[in-house]
Design a protein around this motif. Structure first.
Motif, mmCIF file in Angstrom:
data_model
loop_
_atom_site.group_PDB
_atom_site.id
_atom_site.type_symbol
_atom_site.label_atom_id
_atom_site.label_comp_id
_atom_site.label_asym_id
_atom_site.label_seq_id
_atom_site.Cartn_x
_atom_site.Cartn_y
_atom_site.Cartn_z
ATOM 1 N N SER A 20 22.532 -41.306 0.573
ATOM 2 C CA SER A 20 23.233 -42.391 -0.093
ATOM 3 C C SER A 20 24.684 -42.475 0.378
ATOM 4 O O SER A 20 25.298 -43.525 0.354
ATOM 5 C CB SER A 20 23.186 -42.190 -1.603
ATOM 6 N N LEU A 21 25.194 -41.346 0.844
ATOM 7 C CA LEU A 21 26.597 -41.287 1.223
ATOM 8 C C LEU A 21 26.831 -41.900 2.600
ATOM 9 O O LEU A 21 27.856 -42.514 2.855
ATOM 10 C CB LEU A 21 27.028 -39.811 1.234
ATOM 11 N N LYS A 22 25.834 -41.736 3.457
ATOM 12 C CA LYS A 22 26.032 -42.056 4.864
ATOM 13 C C LYS A 22 26.379 -43.517 5.124
ATOM 14 O O LYS A 22 27.375 -43.795 5.797
ATOM 15 C CB LYS A 22 24.798 -41.649 5.655
ATOM 16 N N PRO A 23 25.583 -44.476 4.605
ATOM 17 C CA PRO A 23 25.929 -45.873 4.872
ATOM 18 C C PRO A 23 27.294 -46.253 4.309
ATOM 19 O O PRO A 23 28.030 -47.031 4.926
ATOM 20 C CB PRO A 23 24.811 -46.667 4.185
ATOM 21 N N LEU A 24 27.630 -45.643 3.186
ATOM 22 C CA LEU A 24 28.927 -45.914 2.576
ATOM 23 C C LEU A 24 30.045 -45.449 3.499
ATOM 24 O O LEU A 24 30.996 -46.184 3.781
ATOM 25 C CB LEU A 24 29.009 -45.190 1.226
ATOM 26 N N LEU A 25 29.883 -44.234 4.022
ATOM 27 C CA LEU A 25 30.895 -43.685 4.924
ATOM 28 C C LEU A 25 31.026 -44.546 6.171
ATOM 29 O O LEU A 25 32.115 -44.740 6.696
ATOM 30 C CB LEU A 25 30.523 -42.261 5.322
ATOM 31 N N ARG A 26 29.881 -45.070 6.626
ATOM 32 C CA ARG A 26 29.905 -45.909 7.828
ATOM 33 C C ARG A 26 30.791 -47.130 7.630
ATOM 34 O O ARG A 26 31.337 -47.658 8.578
ATOM 35 C CB ARG A 26 28.478 -46.363 8.165
ATOM 36 N N LEU A 27 30.885 -47.595 6.413
ATOM 37 C CA LEU A 27 31.742 -48.740 6.134
ATOM 38 C C LEU A 27 33.175 -48.301 5.847
ATOM 39 O O LEU A 27 34.131 -48.905 6.322
ATOM 40 C CB LEU A 27 31.200 -49.517 4.932
ATOM 41 N N VAL A 28 33.287 -47.217 5.083
ATOM 42 C CA VAL A 28 34.602 -46.810 4.603
ATOM 43 C C VAL A 28 35.476 -46.275 5.746
ATOM 44 O O VAL A 28 36.635 -46.671 5.878
ATOM 45 C CB VAL A 28 34.467 -45.753 3.477
ATOM 46 N N VAL A 29 34.901 -45.415 6.569
ATOM 47 C CA VAL A 29 35.702 -44.800 7.625
ATOM 48 C C VAL A 29 36.340 -45.849 8.555
ATOM 49 O O VAL A 29 37.559 -45.846 8.746
ATOM 50 C CB VAL A 29 34.881 -43.761 8.413
ATOM 51 N N PRO A 30 35.531 -46.779 9.109
ATOM 52 C CA PRO A 30 36.169 -47.796 9.960
ATOM 53 C C PRO A 30 37.172 -48.666 9.196
ATOM 54 O O PRO A 30 38.225 -49.024 9.737
ATOM 55 C CB PRO A 30 34.997 -48.646 10.449
#
Lengths: 343, 245
Positions: A20-30
């Motif tokens: 659940s964390l991964k897609p969120l991080l993909r958006l947040v980091v960039p």
């Protein structure tokens, strides 16, 4: 023994993360990165970084596609970019006799379209020819042979251009008028916006082509397993040729963009640009088209960021430093391999 | 189909004096094989006997240096592999070679690469009928499947090409005995619906139990051939391949 291809373990190098964390991080980091860069550089330099990044990204796509499909690091690809710039300046400057900017949009638009069209077609044809003459005969050979051939092709291309245009810079007509788009206190060159839009559209089109079309499927399957692809009825020779065609055409487009932006070209322009674009491809995960685009933009930001901090001469060193760090922690690059893995 | 002028019985695939090489290695030394329509024919033999090379020669991944391969009476020994898919050869290769990054459904669609969308939609249903497991996992990545399921996918993918003859290379390799039974059951079922099958196996007993006839390969040559029953009773076969003494 399992029949799983050995390289499918490449994913194992990744840091495991909650699903659940991964897609969120993909958006947040960039997003954090972009906002930070914007705050730090200011709007003008931010757009400048995007523009440079777009050029690197267009070149990097050709590296990554060719590597993905035949595992060749096509060292001549940077020179394809350089030749693309020369095709464009020959067409606009010498054939059409243009010199300065054209403010009449009704004249400018068809000229731009024509410049991209000519450069992409000519470079695409050259790319396919090079593949046919230089790389295809070596397809069964050890990997070092085509690699060295690619370096040889690079020299040949550089010398052809040097013979024709000399060892000095040649002017490329900057037909795009230099006016700024004013947003608040920020002044953004219209040309930059144009370049970014053109580059992004080409990347989106490429992505759709690879993921949605029959030929795209042929490319992905050939990259994953050449024999298996043939057994599905894929003509791998044609597929590989098309890969070179697209990669070279994108380099041609990058060449046109480069001419519009910088106004000069030299026979050895492809070396530096090619090296950085190759770095972009590796940074993003060679074989992965999204990764190559991402890597291109990252390098654009690193370079411009270094300049903003007053380290412009350190730009390349920082670029390669980042590459080293990324590869230490993620050997397969930021996005790993996506075009397909080998059996 | 009208029979070509010379062929008396309806032979789908005919290899005559085929010599193939792997680089400098003379892998096939004059092989003669006939596969009649509607039958299961098996090639048995030890590792390195040339079984896989024979299949790769038929499907055009390698081309014979000498001899002829005929499909439906036409010489295909120089035809490229991707054209032979259209011509009617479906090959589920050694090691399955499925596309592990593509989903099951996408793998099957790759099998139908040369076919129309409508044909594929119909054929996918046919394959799902044979392998209900594949339907359950349609949206899963190929690489996540177990060995047995991957084999089902490899066979299903080859069926998607709608072949005249299906080449199966060691479908039982590395599978648990119960799965081997299942795979052989499916092969028989596919055959009972009219598919001609050329089956390469190390598991000679199993292969001969479902095949109509067989060929025994040794170091690139056919040393023995005949009906499955004859081969099963043959002294040499019993000793060398059926583990009896």
């Amino acid at each position: 023994m399992t029949a799983l291809p050995a390289t499918s373990e490449a994913g194992g190098a990744r840091v495991p993360m909650g699903a659940s964390l991964k897609p969120l991080l993909r958006l947040v980091v960039p997003a954090v990165f972009l906002v930070g860069a914007y705050a730090f550089m200011g709007p003008e330099q931010f757009v400048n970084a995007l523009t440079r990044g777009a050029i690197y990204a267009l070149i990097a796509l050709g590296y990554t596609m060719v590597y993905g499909i035949i595992e060749l690091i096509n060292f001549a690809h940077g020179d394809m970019f350089m030749m693309g710039a020369f095709v464009s300046l020959t067409f606009l400057g010498q054939i059409l006799g243009l010199t300065g900017s054209i403010t009449d949009i009704a004249r400018l638009a068809p000229l731009l379209v024509a410049a991209f069209f000519v450069s992409m077609i000519v470079m695409g044809a050259i790319g396919v020819t090079i593949e046919r003459l230089a790389y295809k005969p070596l397809r069964g050979a050890p990997r070092l042979a085509p690699l060295i051939t690619a370096i040889g092709v690079s020299f040949i291309l550089q010398n052809i251009v040097m013979l024709k245009y000399g060892p000095f810079q040649t002017n490329s007509p900057k037909i795009f008028p230099s006016f700024d788009i004013v947003i608040g206190s920020a002044k953004i060159p219209a040309l930059s916006v144009f370049i970014i839009v053109v580059a992004l559209s080409m990347m989106v089109a490429l992505q759709l082509f690879i993921s949605r079309t029959r030929l795209g499927r042929a490319m992905r399957s050939t990259a994953a397993d050449r024999d298996a692809a043939q057994l599905m009825g894929v003509n791998i020779n044609r597929t590989i040729a098309i890969t070179f065609l697209i990669g070279a055409a994108l380099a041609g487009a990058a060449g046109v963009v480069n001419g519009l932006q910088y106004g000069v070209s030299r026979f050895d322009d492809g070396f530096q640009a090619g090296l950085k674009a190759f770095t972009a491809a590796v940074l993003g995960g060679i074989g992965n088209t999204v990764g190559a685009a991402l890597g291109g933009f990252i390098i654009g930001f690193i370079e411009v960021g270094a300049t903003v901090m007053g380290f412009s001469r350190w730009g390349p060193a920082i670029v390669f430093g980042v590459l080293v760090i990324v590869l230490v922690f993620r050997p397969s690059g930021l996005l790993g391999q996506q075009l397909g893995e080998r059996a | 189909m009208t029979a070509p002028n010379t062929v008396a019985t309806d032979v789908v695939l005919k290899l005559t004096n085929v010599h193939s090489y792997y680089g400098a290695i003379h892998a096939l030394r004059g092989i003669d094989i006939e596969v009649p329509r509607g039958e299961i024919v098996t090639l048995i033999g030890a590792n390195g006997a040339g079984k896989t090379t024979t299949l790769r020669t038929i499907s055009g991944l390698i081309h014979p240096r000498e001899g002829s391969v005929e499909l439906n009476g036409k010489d295909i020994s120089k035809t490229a592999a991707h054209e032979l898919v259209v011509a009617g050869i479906g090959h589920a290769p050694e090691g399955r070679r499925i596309f592990s990054r593509l989903t099951i459904y996408e793998n099957l669609l790759m099998g139908g690469f040369t076919r129309t969308k409508a044909e594929n939609l119909e054929q996918v249903e046919h394959v799902y009928g044979l392998f209900p497991r594949l339907r359950e996992r349609a949206s899963q990545k190929g690489g996540t499947l177990s060995g047995g399921e991957q084999q089902m996918l490899a066979i299903g993918r080859a069926l998607m090409t709608r072949p005249d003859v299906l080449l199966l290379d060691e479908p039982s390799l590395g599978l648990a005995p119960i799965l081997v039974q299942q795979i052989f059951g499916i092969i028989r079922e596919i055959n009972s619906r009219g598919m001609t099958i050329l089956l390469v196996e190390q598991n000679a007993l199993q292969a001969l139990s479902i095949a109509n006839r067989g060929y025994v390969l040794q170091t690139g040559e056919v040393v023995l051939s005949g009906s499955s029953r004859d081969l099963r009773e043959n002294e040499m076969v019993r000793k060398a391949y059926l583990g009896e003494d």
